[in-house]
Design a protein around this motif. Structure first.
Motif, PDB file in Angstrom:
ATOM      1  N   ALA A  42       1.574   2.939   1.604  1.00 53.86           N
ATOM      2  CA  ALA A  42       0.487   3.906   1.402  1.00 53.86           C
ATOM      3  C   ALA A  42       0.994   5.328   1.574  1.00 53.86           C
ATOM      4  O   ALA A  42       0.662   6.234   0.796  1.00 53.86           O
ATOM      5  CB  ALA A  42      -0.647   3.623   2.390  1.00 53.86           C
ATOM      6  N   GLU A  43       1.846   5.533   2.572  1.00 51.32           N
ATOM      7  CA  GLU A  43       2.413   6.854   2.810  1.00 51.32           C
ATOM      8  C   GLU A  43       3.361   7.245   1.687  1.00 51.32           C
ATOM      9  O   GLU A  43       3.371   8.409   1.237  1.00 51.32           O
ATOM     10  CB  GLU A  43       3.152   6.861   4.146  1.00 51.32           C
ATOM     11  CG  GLU A  43       3.727   8.217   4.517  1.00 51.32           C
ATOM     12  CD  GLU A  43       4.392   8.200   5.874  1.00 51.32           C
ATOM     13  OE1 GLU A  43       5.159   9.137   6.174  1.00 51.32           O
ATOM     14  OE2 GLU A  43       4.158   7.242   6.644  1.00 51.32           O
ATOM     15  N   MET A  44       4.142   6.278   1.183  1.00 51.42           N
ATOM     16  CA  MET A  44       5.105   6.559   0.118  1.00 51.42           C
ATOM     17  C   MET A  44       4.399   7.040  -1.158  1.00 51.42           C
ATOM     18  O   MET A  44       4.832   8.001  -1.807  1.00 51.42           O
ATOM     19  CB  MET A  44       5.909   5.289  -0.178  1.00 51.42           C
ATOM     20  CG  MET A  44       6.864   5.416  -1.353  1.00 51.42           C
ATOM     21  SD  MET A  44       7.667   3.833  -1.706  1.00 51.42           S
ATOM     22  CE  MET A  44       8.713   4.301  -3.090  1.00 51.42           C
ATOM     23  N   PHE A  45       3.298   6.374  -1.525  1.00 52.17           N
ATOM     24  CA  PHE A  45       2.589   6.709  -2.763  1.00 52.17           C
ATOM     25  C   PHE A  45       1.480   7.748  -2.543  1.00 52.17           C
ATOM     26  O   PHE A  45       0.882   8.219  -3.506  1.00 52.17           O
ATOM     27  CB  PHE A  45       1.978   5.448  -3.383  1.00 52.17           C
ATOM     28  CG  PHE A  45       2.971   4.563  -4.090  1.00 52.17           C
ATOM     29  CD1 PHE A  45       3.308   4.791  -5.413  1.00 52.17           C
ATOM     30  CD2 PHE A  45       3.572   3.508  -3.420  1.00 52.17           C
ATOM     31  CE1 PHE A  45       4.226   3.969  -6.069  1.00 52.17           C
ATOM     32  CE2 PHE A  45       4.482   2.675  -4.055  1.00 52.17           C
ATOM     33  CZ  PHE A  45       4.819   2.907  -5.390  1.00 52.17           C
ATOM     34  N   GLY A  46       1.206   8.086  -1.290  1.00 48.84           N
ATOM     35  CA  GLY A  46       0.106   9.012  -1.027  1.00 48.84           C
ATOM     36  C   GLY A  46      -1.240   8.406  -1.350  1.00 48.84           C
ATOM     37  O   GLY A  46      -2.145   9.095  -1.857  1.00 48.84           O
ATOM     38  N   ILE A  47      -1.397   7.113  -1.074  1.00 50.59           N
ATOM     39  CA  ILE A  47      -2.615   6.375  -1.396  1.00 50.59           C
ATOM     40  C   ILE A  47      -3.494   6.295  -0.155  1.00 50.59           C
ATOM     41  O   ILE A  47      -3.009   6.126   0.969  1.00 50.59           O
ATOM     42  CB  ILE A  47      -2.276   4.952  -1.890  1.00 50.59           C
ATOM     43  CG1 ILE A  47      -1.551   5.037  -3.229  1.00 50.59           C
ATOM     44  CG2 ILE A  47      -3.532   4.103  -2.035  1.00 50.59           C
ATOM     45  CD1 ILE A  47      -1.079   3.695  -3.733  1.00 50.59           C
ATOM     46  N   TYR A  48      -4.802   6.379  -0.358  1.00 54.89           N
ATOM     47  CA  TYR A  48      -5.734   6.282   0.763  1.00 54.89           C
ATOM     48  C   TYR A  48      -5.690   4.872   1.345  1.00 54.89           C
ATOM     49  O   TYR A  48      -5.804   3.881   0.624  1.00 54.89           O
ATOM     50  CB  TYR A  48      -7.158   6.617   0.325  1.00 54.89           C
ATOM     51  CG  TYR A  48      -8.098   6.841   1.486  1.00 54.89           C
ATOM     52  CD1 TYR A  48      -8.278   8.112   2.012  1.00 54.89           C
ATOM     53  CD2 TYR A  48      -8.784   5.776   2.065  1.00 54.89           C
ATOM     54  CE1 TYR A  48      -9.118   8.330   3.093  1.00 54.89           C
ATOM     55  CE2 TYR A  48      -9.629   5.981   3.150  1.00 54.89           C
ATOM     56  CZ  TYR A  48      -9.788   7.256   3.652  1.00 54.89           C
ATOM     57  OH  TYR A  48     -10.621   7.461   4.733  1.00 54.89           O
ATOM     58  N   LEU A  49      -5.528   4.789   2.670  1.00 57.80           N
ATOM     59  CA  LEU A  49      -5.402   3.513   3.364  1.00 57.80           C
ATOM     60  C   LEU A  49      -6.609   3.285   4.264  1.00 57.80           C
ATOM     61  O   LEU A  49      -6.978   4.147   5.066  1.00 57.80           O
ATOM     62  CB  LEU A  49      -4.129   3.499   4.220  1.00 57.80           C
ATOM     63  CG  LEU A  49      -3.949   2.295   5.152  1.00 57.80           C
ATOM     64  CD1 LEU A  49      -3.646   1.037   4.343  1.00 57.80           C
ATOM     65  CD2 LEU A  49      -2.848   2.557   6.176  1.00 57.80           C
ATOM     66  N   ILE A  50      -7.249   2.113   4.118  1.00 54.81           N
ATOM     67  CA  ILE A  50      -8.268   1.666   5.064  1.00 54.81           C
ATOM     68  C   ILE A  50      -7.586   0.640   5.960  1.00 54.81           C
ATOM     69  O   ILE A  50      -7.298  -0.479   5.541  1.00 54.81           O
ATOM     70  CB  ILE A  50      -9.488   1.051   4.354  1.00 54.81           C
ATOM     71  CG1 ILE A  50     -10.126   2.079   3.407  1.00 54.81           C
ATOM     72  CG2 ILE A  50     -10.506   0.560   5.380  1.00 54.81           C
ATOM     73  CD1 ILE A  50     -11.284   1.521   2.590  1.00 54.81           C
ATOM     74  N   ASP A  51      -7.312   1.028   7.184  1.00 51.04           N
ATOM     75  CA  ASP A  51      -6.498   0.213   8.086  1.00 51.04           C
ATOM     76  C   ASP A  51      -7.390  -0.785   8.834  1.00 51.04           C
ATOM     77  O   ASP A  51      -7.679  -0.612  10.024  1.00 51.04           O
ATOM     78  CB  ASP A  51      -5.748   1.117   9.057  1.00 51.04           C
ATOM     79  CG  ASP A  51      -4.570   0.400   9.721  1.00 51.04           C
ATOM     80  OD1 ASP A  51      -4.521  -0.844   9.623  1.00 51.04           O
ATOM     81  OD2 ASP A  51      -3.732   1.086  10.329  1.00 51.04           O
ATOM     82  N   LEU A  52      -7.803  -1.851   8.140  1.00 53.07           N
ATOM     83  CA  LEU A  52      -8.680  -2.845   8.753  1.00 53.07           C
ATOM     84  C   LEU A  52      -8.028  -3.507   9.967  1.00 53.07           C
ATOM     85  O   LEU A  52      -8.712  -3.853  10.937  1.00 53.07           O
ATOM     86  CB  LEU A  52      -9.063  -3.915   7.722  1.00 53.07           C
ATOM     87  CG  LEU A  52      -9.980  -3.475   6.578  1.00 53.07           C
ATOM     88  CD1 LEU A  52     -10.250  -4.656   5.654  1.00 53.07           C
ATOM     89  CD2 LEU A  52     -11.279  -2.906   7.103  1.00 53.07           C
TER      90      LEU A  52
END
Length: 604
Positions: free
Chosen positions: A551-561
Motif C-alpha cells: 500500500a505504501e509502495m503504490f500510495g494506495i489507501y489502506l483499511i487496516d482491518l
C-alpha cells in the motif's frame, strides 16, 4: 432670581433632573446644566425657550403619572419621552429615522426577509424555491409530504395562498407534471390531484402545495395565478438593476433547511405506532389484540423500489410478527407471520405494515430495507445527517469488492450469510451498486501448485470477469495465501506466484482495467491459528505486513482491518464461527461500518 425644580419625585433617572437659572441685569436669563443639556456658563437663553423646556417637563410628568398609575412596573426610560422633549433636553441631538425607528443592532439575525428589502420586487411567480423541501413530494390523496421510492431529485413546495375558484398554472423546464394538494385556512387537507401543470382550479380560500417532479431544476419552476405565461424569474428574486451586483451575496442555502428524515435507515417510526392493535396477515386490516400483553401495529411503511425487509431488535435478534403488504392504493396484496428476516417484497407492493409483538418496546425495533446493518433508533438525528451526507457522496458510485470467502459471505460449506459485507456496504453507503466478487478458498498469488481449482485474484482470467464500469475496487485477501503456504517473496518480486508479486500484479491489472479509478486494499481479519507458522515458516502477520508495504509502495489507501477489527482472544468466540469466518452480527455491526468509514475517507 434662583429657580429649581425636581422632575420626578423619588425616581432614579439617567440624567440630572434639576436646573438653575440666573436673571441678568439686562433682563435675560442664564441657564446652567440641566437634564443632559450642556450649556456654556453665561449663555443667554430667552424666556420663550425656557417656557418651551418647562412645557416639555410638564408633558413628561403627565406621561409618567399615567404610566405609574397603570401599574406598568413604575420604571421610567428615555424611550418614554416625546421626541420634542428629547430634542429640547439634548439640544436637538437625538437621531430620528422615520417612525418607530429600529437600529441594526436591534434586529434579530435571520428575521428580516427579502420581501422587506426595498431593492427586491415581487414577480408573478408564487413558488418560493428557498422554502422548497428537498427529497419529498406532495401526496395528492393525503396532502402529506412523501418520500419518493425512485431515484432522482424531488421537491415539495411550501404552502401557497390560493383563492376559491381561481385558476393556477404550474411550469418547469423539461417537465411540467406535478402532484398537488389543497388545504383550508387551517392547513387541513381538502383534496388533490395531478396535472401537466395547466388550469388547476382552487376549491377553497386557503393553500396549495405542489410537487417538483424527478430531476427537474427547481430554479426553473413557475407557479402563478391566471393563465400560463412564459418562464419568468424565481419567486421574489428579481432584483432592481442598480443593486443586481449584490444578488450573489444574499443567495445562501442554509444547512438546517435540508430534510434528512428520509435517509434514516430505520424506516419504523415508533412514535405513531398504534397501541393494542395488530396487523391481520389474512387481509391486512388493523385488528384488536386478544392475547395478554402490549402489542403495537405500525403505520404504513413505503417499500416501493426495494426487494427485502429485515426487522431487528436493539440486541440484533429478530422478532416474531404478523405483517401485510399493500398496493399503491392501499389494497391488500399478501401477508404472513413469522420472523421478519429477509422477507421478499412482492413486485406489486408499495406499502408494508407489521405488528410489534408482545411487550417489546417500539423504540427498540428497527425495520431496514434490502441490507441488514447495525441497529439505530428512528429519531437519531445526528446519524441521519451523517447518513445523508454519505449517501449524497456515494449515490453515483459503483464498487467492486474483490476477495475470498470473507467477501463472499461463507458460513458453512452449503450456507452463505444473508448479508455479506458488500450487501451491507451498499445499504450503509447508499452506493449506486456494490458487486460481490468474493470466491471462497482463493488466494492473491497465482501459484497453481497450491491453490487447486480456486482461481486466484491475480489471475488475468479472473480479472477479465469483473465489470468494467466500477469507480472503486476494494481488495480483501491474504489469509488463504498464509493457510495454503504461498511463498511470501519480497517487495521486489515481479512474478505473480509469490504473495508480494501476485499482489503487485493484481494492482497493476486494476490500474490498467480501471484507469483513474480508486483502489483500496485491506488487511485480513485475525485467525485463531495465525501465530502457528505455515510450511514456509511464515505467520499471518508476515502477509499483513506485506500488504501494508505494498500500500505504501503504490500510495494506495489502506483499511487496516487486522489492526482495528476488534477480534482478539476475548472476542473471537463471540464473532467467529470457526476461528476464521465471522457471523452476521459481526459483519453488520463492526466490519461493514469500519470499511464504510475507510471508504468515506478514501473517496473525496
Amino acid at each position: 432670581m434662583a429657580y429649581k425644580k425636581t422632575l420626578w419625585k423619588d425616581r432614579v433617572v439617567e440624567k440630572p433632573n434639576t436646573y438653575r437659572s440666573v436673571e441678568n441685569p439686562d433682563g435675560t436669563i442664564t441657564l446652567y446644566p440641566i437634564t443632559g443639556q450642556v450649556i456654556e456658563k453665561g449663555t443667554p437663553v430667552s424666556a420663550a425657550n425656557l417656557n418651551k423646556i418647562e412645557n416639555g417637563i410638564v408633558e413628561l410628568n403627565e406621561q409618567l403619572d399615567k404610566t405609574v398609575r397603570k401599574g406598568e412596573g413604575g420604571s421610567v426610560t428615555w424611550a418614554m419621552a416625546s421626541q420634542d422633549f428629547r430634542e429640547n433636553v439634548t439640544g436637538g441631538n437625538t437621531a430620528v429615522v422615520g417612525k418607530d425607528s429600529v437600529l441594526k443592532e436591534n434586529i434579530v439575525d435571520g428575521e428580516v426577509i427579502k420581501s422587506k428589502a426595498s431593492f427586491y420586487k415581487k414577480t408573478r411567480n408564487l413558488f418560493d424555491k428557498e422554502k422548497a423541501i428537498y427529497g419529498k413530494y406532495v401526496s395528492s390523496t393525503t396532502g402529506e409530504l412523501t418520500t419518493p421510492s425512485v431515484e432522482g431529485t424531488f421537491y415539495a413546495s411550501d404552502y401557497v395562498e390560493v383563492i376559491n375558484g381561481s385558476k393556477y398554472n404550474y411550469r418547469a423546464k423539461d417537465n411540467s407534471y406535478t402532484l398537488y394538494a389543497f388545504y383550508n385556512n387551517d392547513k387541513q387537507f381538502i383534496n388533490g390531484g395531478n396535472s401537466n401543470g395547466t388550469d388547476i382550479i382552487s376549491p377553497v380560500d386557503g393553500f396549495i402545495r405542489v410537487s417538483v417532479w424527478k430531476n427537474v431544476d427547481v430554479a426553473t419552476v413557475q407557479f402563478e395565478l391566471g393563465d400560463a405565461t412564459e418562464y419568468i424569474e424565481p419567486y421574489i428574486l428579481e432584483v432592481e438593476e442598480e443593486v443586481a451586483n449584490i444578488k450573489p451575496k444574499i443567495e445562501k442555502v442554509l444547512e438546517n433547511q435540508v430534510d434528512y428524515s428520509d435517509c434514516n435507515r430505520n424506516k419504523f417510526n415508533p412514535n405513531i405506532a398504534i397501541i393494542n392493535k395488530q396487523v391481520s396477515p389474512s387481509n391486512g386490516s388493523i385488528i384488536d389484540v386478544t392475547a395478554e400483553g402490549i402489542f403495537y401495529a405500525s403505520e404504513m411503511i413505503n417499500v416501493k423500489g426495494h426487494e427485502k425487509i429485515n426487522c431487528i431488535k436493539n440486541d440484533f435478534t429478530t422478532m416474531y410478527s404478523t405483517y401485510a403488504f399493500y398496493d399503491v392504493n392501499g389494497g391488500f396484496v399478501s401477508g404472513g407471520s413469522g420472523e421478519i428476516n429477509g422477507i421478499d417484497i412482492p413486485s406489486n407492493a408499495t406499502g408494508f405494515k407489521f405488528t410489534v409483538w408482545k411487550n417489546i418496546l417500539p423504540e427498540n425495533i428497527m425495520i431496514e430495507l434490502d441490507g441488514l446493518n447495525s441497529f439505530i433508533r428512528f429519531d437519531d438525528d445526528s446519524r441521519n445527517q451523517e447518513v445523508y451526507l454519505t449517501k449524497m457522496k456515494f449515490k453515483d458510485i459503483i464498487i467492486n469488492c474483490i476477495g475470498d470467502s470473507i467477501t463472499y459471505g461463507f458460513l458453512t460449506s452449503d450456507t452463505r450469510m444473508q448479508s455479506p459485507y458488500p450487501s451491507s456496504l451498499k445499504s450503509l453507503l447508499g452506493a449506486k451498486e456494490v458487486r460481490n466478487y468474493g470466491l471462497s478458498g482463493t488466494t492473491v498469488a497465482n501459484d497453481r501448485t497450491v491453490i487447486g481449482s480456486f482461481e486466484p485474484m491475480s489471475s488475468p482470467t479472473r480479472v477479465e470477469t469483473w465489470d468494467n464500469n466500477a469507480n472503486v475496487n476494494i481488495v480483501l485477501g491474504g489469509v488463504n495465501d498464509f493457510i495454503k503456504n504461498v511463498e511470501l517473496g519480497t517487495i521486489d518480486d515481479e512474478v505473480d506466484t509469490t504473495f508480494y508479486g501476485g499482489y503487485k500484479s493484481l494492482i497493476r491489472q486494476l490500474y490498467k482495467k480501471y484507469p483513474n479509478k480508486k483502489i483500496v486494499i485491506m488487511t485480513p481479519l485475525h485467525y485463531n491459528l495465525e501465530y502457528t507458522p505455515n510450511s514456509k515458516g511464515y505467520i499471518l502477520k508476515d502477509y499483513v505486513n506485506a500488504i501494508r508495504e505494498i500500500a505504501e509502495m503504490f500510495g494506495i489507501y489502506l483499511i487496516d482491518l487486522y489492526a482495528i477489527c476488534d477480534i482478539n482472544i476475548n472476542t473471537g468466540g463471540k464473532y467467529q464461527i470457526d476461528g476464521l469466518h465471522t457471523n452476521q452480527f459481526y459483519v453488520s455491526n463492526i466490519m461493514t461500518p469500519l470499511i464504510a468509514d475507510g471508504l468515506n475517507r478514501a473517496i473525496q
